[in-house]
Design an enzyme around this catalytic site. Structure first.
Site, PDB file in Angstrom:
ATOM      1  CB  SER A 166      -0.984  -0.112   1.210  1.00 43.03           C
ATOM      2  OG  SER A 166      -2.059   0.933   1.128  1.00 43.03           O
ATOM      3  CG  ASP A 248      -6.406  -2.944  -3.695  1.00 43.09           C
ATOM      4  OD1 ASP A 248      -7.189  -2.192  -3.128  1.00 43.09           O
ATOM      5  OD2 ASP A 248      -5.305  -3.091  -3.566  1.00 43.09           O
ATOM      6  CG  HIS A 280      -5.728  -2.452  -0.003  1.00 40.47           C
ATOM      7  ND1 HIS A 280      -4.879  -2.057  -1.063  1.00 40.47           N
ATOM      8  CD2 HIS A 280      -5.206  -1.661   1.133  1.00 40.47           C
ATOM      9  CE1 HIS A 280      -3.745  -1.350  -0.712  1.00 40.47           C
ATOM     10  NE2 HIS A 280      -4.217  -1.145   0.521  1.00 40.47           N
TER      11      HIS A 280
END
Length: 306
Positions: A166, A248, A280
């Site tokens: 991320s 995601d 995610h």
């Protein structure tokens, strides 16, 4: 009547909100994620300890080493930058601990997990600057004369990897580019793991803009859009693995990064891997499911494979 200082001025769920008097209130983490002290993991033999990289800024890291069998054992070194929207997360929490120890158990390597300072209290680009400073500190050990004995004794500085998920993937990319542009004596970054990366989209990102007052929050910022970075082709590694998850909301940005890097003129190899049916950073939330194990195996093969 409530004091005007308690008036809400900015709200960025699920991360944080800001009040008129300047104080920041973070939303609770969706799953329990407490801090884990450093030490010996009796189940794996993996040891960890916390080190201060910069007393001036408070920049620190947790170093993990596997069980060492015999002297003169030099191991690959992975530098991990955690996710959390640049404003949350830690290398000291349960999810990071479980993920890192799982990696080490399979790849037999050293991990330095960087505790960069978090926005908005420490506005961006501080997290980027801290993350690069951590790599530069690590590089001071290449001649076995650095301040940290574990790195002097056990790290193979010809086999260095960067990794992040991320926001941490965004940081890993930034650090790899800066390393390619400026160079780091005695240290070779072989590969970078870009996992479920956060980059900007077509719309301006108001939260990012708030956390980084010098950014437009839009796609003219190279940190949000690598395609506009004139230094992209100087990415300082041999190979990159880009991982996305089918469900995601950031998947398309990971795909765009993979495609952008592939046509940038950079001379390395880039590989793409998609996990079907997952969201995610699923592997950080539930490391025991089958898809998490497959993804972890992909990471391990990238690190120890030829």
């Amino acid at each position: 009547m409530a004091s005007s200082t308690n008036e809400l001025t900015h709200d960025f769920p699920p991360f944080f909100r800001v009040f008129k008097d300047g104080h920041v209130e973070r939303y609770p983490f969706p799953t329990p994620n407490h801090q884990v002290p450093a030490g010996l993991d009796p189940n794996t033999g993996i040891q960890s300890k916390d080190v201060v990289i910069s007393p001036e800024t408070g920049l620190s890291a947790r170093i993990f080493i596997p069980k060492i069998n015999g002297p003169d054992q030099k191991l690959p070194l992975l530098i991990h930058y955690h996710g959390g929207g640049f404003c949350a997360g830690s290398p000291f929490d349960t999810s990071a601990q479980k993920y890192i120890t799982s990696l080490i158990s399979q790849a037999n390597m050293i991990v330095v997990a960087v505790d960069y300072r978090l926005a908005p209290e420490h506005p961006l680009p501080i997290a980027y600057d801290d993350s690069l400073a951590a790599l530069q500190w690590i590089a001071t050990h290449y001649n076995n004369q650095g301040p940290e004995p574990w790195l002097n004794e056990y790290a193979d500085f010809g086999r260095v990897f960067l990794a992040g998920e991320s926001a941490g993937a965004n940081i890993s990319h930034y650090v790899a580019v800066r390393a390619g542009v400026t160079g780091l004596a005695g240290l070779k970054i072989v590969g970078v793991l870009i996992v479920h990366p956060f980059f900007g989209g077509k719309e301006c990102d108001e939260m990012y803009k708030f956390m980084c007052p010098t950014s437009s929050g839009c796609d003219d910022d190279p940190k949000l859009n690598p395609a506009v970075d004139p230094d992209l082709s100087r990415l300082g590694c041999d190979k990159v693995l880009v991982c996305v998850a089918e469900k995601d909301w950031l998947k398309d940005r990971g795909v765009a990064y993979y495609e952008t890097l592939g046509k940038s003129g950079w001379g390395g190899s880039v590989e793409f891997f998609e996990t079907k049916g997952e969201d995610h950073c699923f592997h950080m939330m539930n490391s025991d499911n089958d898809n998490s194990k497959v993804l972890l195996k992909k990471f391990v093969d990238f690190i120890i494979g030829e």
